[in-house]
Motif scaffolding. Sequence first.
Motif, PDB file in Angstrom:
ATOM      1  N   ALA A 325     -12.320  -6.655  -3.036  1.00 15.51           N
ATOM      2  CA  ALA A 325     -12.725  -5.527  -2.208  1.00 15.51           C
ATOM      3  C   ALA A 325     -13.413  -4.494  -3.079  1.00 15.51           C
ATOM      4  CB  ALA A 325     -11.510  -4.925  -1.503  1.00 15.51           C
ATOM      5  N   GLY A 326     -13.902  -3.422  -2.442  1.00 17.57           N
ATOM      6  CA  GLY A 326     -14.580  -2.373  -3.188  1.00 17.57           C
ATOM      7  C   GLY A 326     -14.202  -1.002  -2.674  1.00 17.57           C
ATOM      8  N   ASN A 327     -12.904  -0.801  -2.413  1.00 15.69           N
ATOM      9  CA  ASN A 327     -12.413   0.461  -1.883  1.00 15.69           C
ATOM     10  C   ASN A 327     -11.856   1.297  -3.030  1.00 15.69           C
ATOM     11  OD1 ASN A 327     -10.555   2.463  -0.750  1.00 15.69           O
ATOM     12  ND2 ASN A 327     -10.913   1.436   1.204  1.00 15.69           N
ATOM     13  N   LEU A 328     -12.577   2.358  -3.398  1.00 19.94           N
ATOM     14  CA  LEU A 328     -12.243   3.098  -4.615  1.00 19.94           C
ATOM     15  C   LEU A 328     -11.004   3.967  -4.444  1.00 19.94           C
ATOM     16  CD1 LEU A 328     -13.012   3.535  -7.528  1.00 19.94           C
ATOM     17  CD2 LEU A 328     -14.710   5.224  -6.784  1.00 19.94           C
ATOM     18  N   VAL A 329     -10.752   4.488  -3.252  1.00 22.09           N
ATOM     19  CA  VAL A 329      -9.545   5.285  -3.086  1.00 22.09           C
ATOM     20  C   VAL A 329      -8.300   4.399  -3.170  1.00 22.09           C
ATOM     21  CG1 VAL A 329      -9.357   5.265  -0.534  1.00 22.09           C
ATOM     22  CG2 VAL A 329      -8.566   7.252  -1.834  1.00 22.09           C
TER      23      VAL A 329
END
Length: 447
Positions: A325-329
């Motif tokens: 995934a690429g969810n920074l939070v």
Amino acid sequence: MADILVQNAQNILTMDDQRRELSGADIRISGGVITEIGVALDPAGAEVIHAARLVVTPGLVNTHHHLYQTLTRAVPGGQDALLFGWLQTLYPIWARFGPEEMFVSAQIGLAELALSGCTLSSDHLYLFPNGARLDDTIAAAGEVGLRFQPTRGAMSIGESAGGLPPDALVEAEAAILDDMIRVIDAFHDPCEGAMLRVGVAPCSPFSVSRDLMRDAAILARDKGVMMHTHLAENDEDIAYSEAKFGCRPGQYAEDLGWTGPDVWHAHCVKLDGQEIDLFAKSRTGVAHCPCSNCRLGSGIAPLRAMRDAGVPVGLGVDGSASNDAGNLVLEARQAMLLQRVAKGADAMSAREALEIATRGGAEVLGRPDCGQIAVGKRADLALWDVSGLQSAGSWDPAALLLAGPTRVHHLIVEGRQVVRDGQIVTLDLPAVIAQQNRLAARLSEGV
């Protein structure tokens, strides 16, 4: 560009030098810059964003990614492999990419980051098959509207010469250096407030020569750009360095000129105490990628020890094929939780992890103009709606990483809205998703 007034925010986590937290305050944005912070500011002439139910943070900063990998998420042969086996599974698929794959995958990866509150992202592109160029991802970033810091990566040692990648994916070192010069001259903007900066990034100790590492460092410093690579990611990485070079990765980096405030290394899971001290003294940065490190079984990076020693540390989602995934939070939350697993529940607070994800990442990327909410800094803001389900019952809405939304409500980059009411406004995202899925289906044929 019209002025924006963020009005009456429930909380503002400034990450400024005093780490102030404000309630009921306003933020005025003009010309891409934060020009005023206070209470009951005059709204005349400004677009007003009503923020009574919103927590405002600096935009998050992503310090390590391989955007092209969004096209190879959850590939069955690589789902349960360690790093080297995972790479060997995916190299033949990546060899079939071209300019379209690079462009669309970057759009997808950057849109995913934007929806997770990211306003500034680096990227490490180190393979260029079938006419692909760094220009493809730069064009994608321009459409999405994020601040972008791509790096011209490279692999020069193929399997026949004892390296890990197949020979078809490596390049001649003279051609690599020539193209590094080309992209820096064409795209790098050294000015404060730049939307685009370019760095150099030979891929890793197991895919390039010592000569290329040394020459790339000389080139980068001559051009005044930053340097990036992978280092000390797992036990295999350490064993390779000791067998091939007769030293640990930290010594390898120092010997070749790869330490200093203009350098940041991805992962550094296996740094020892001496290497941490070296990085602290030299102000060498680290991109911590906790989800990828978990996904590939690499280990838990010594984040607490690095922070305590004074090593500059930011967060990275890493390539979407190793996360997936690429969810920074969520990456920031994972960083916090892993340090608690390793060192105890008081090892890292939600606010410290958020600081690493904002101000910390900006420092690693050499962007003191970003990463904090203060007058004179760039207007890169993430606004989070804390009136919904994920924050319901929270006694501290500003503790976003403990109980808060994982999708941003509004995202402002250089004073322009990229996300409004939870939706990307710079792209026809459904159309890009459909194009990405068509490309992924084509790549999967015969695999």
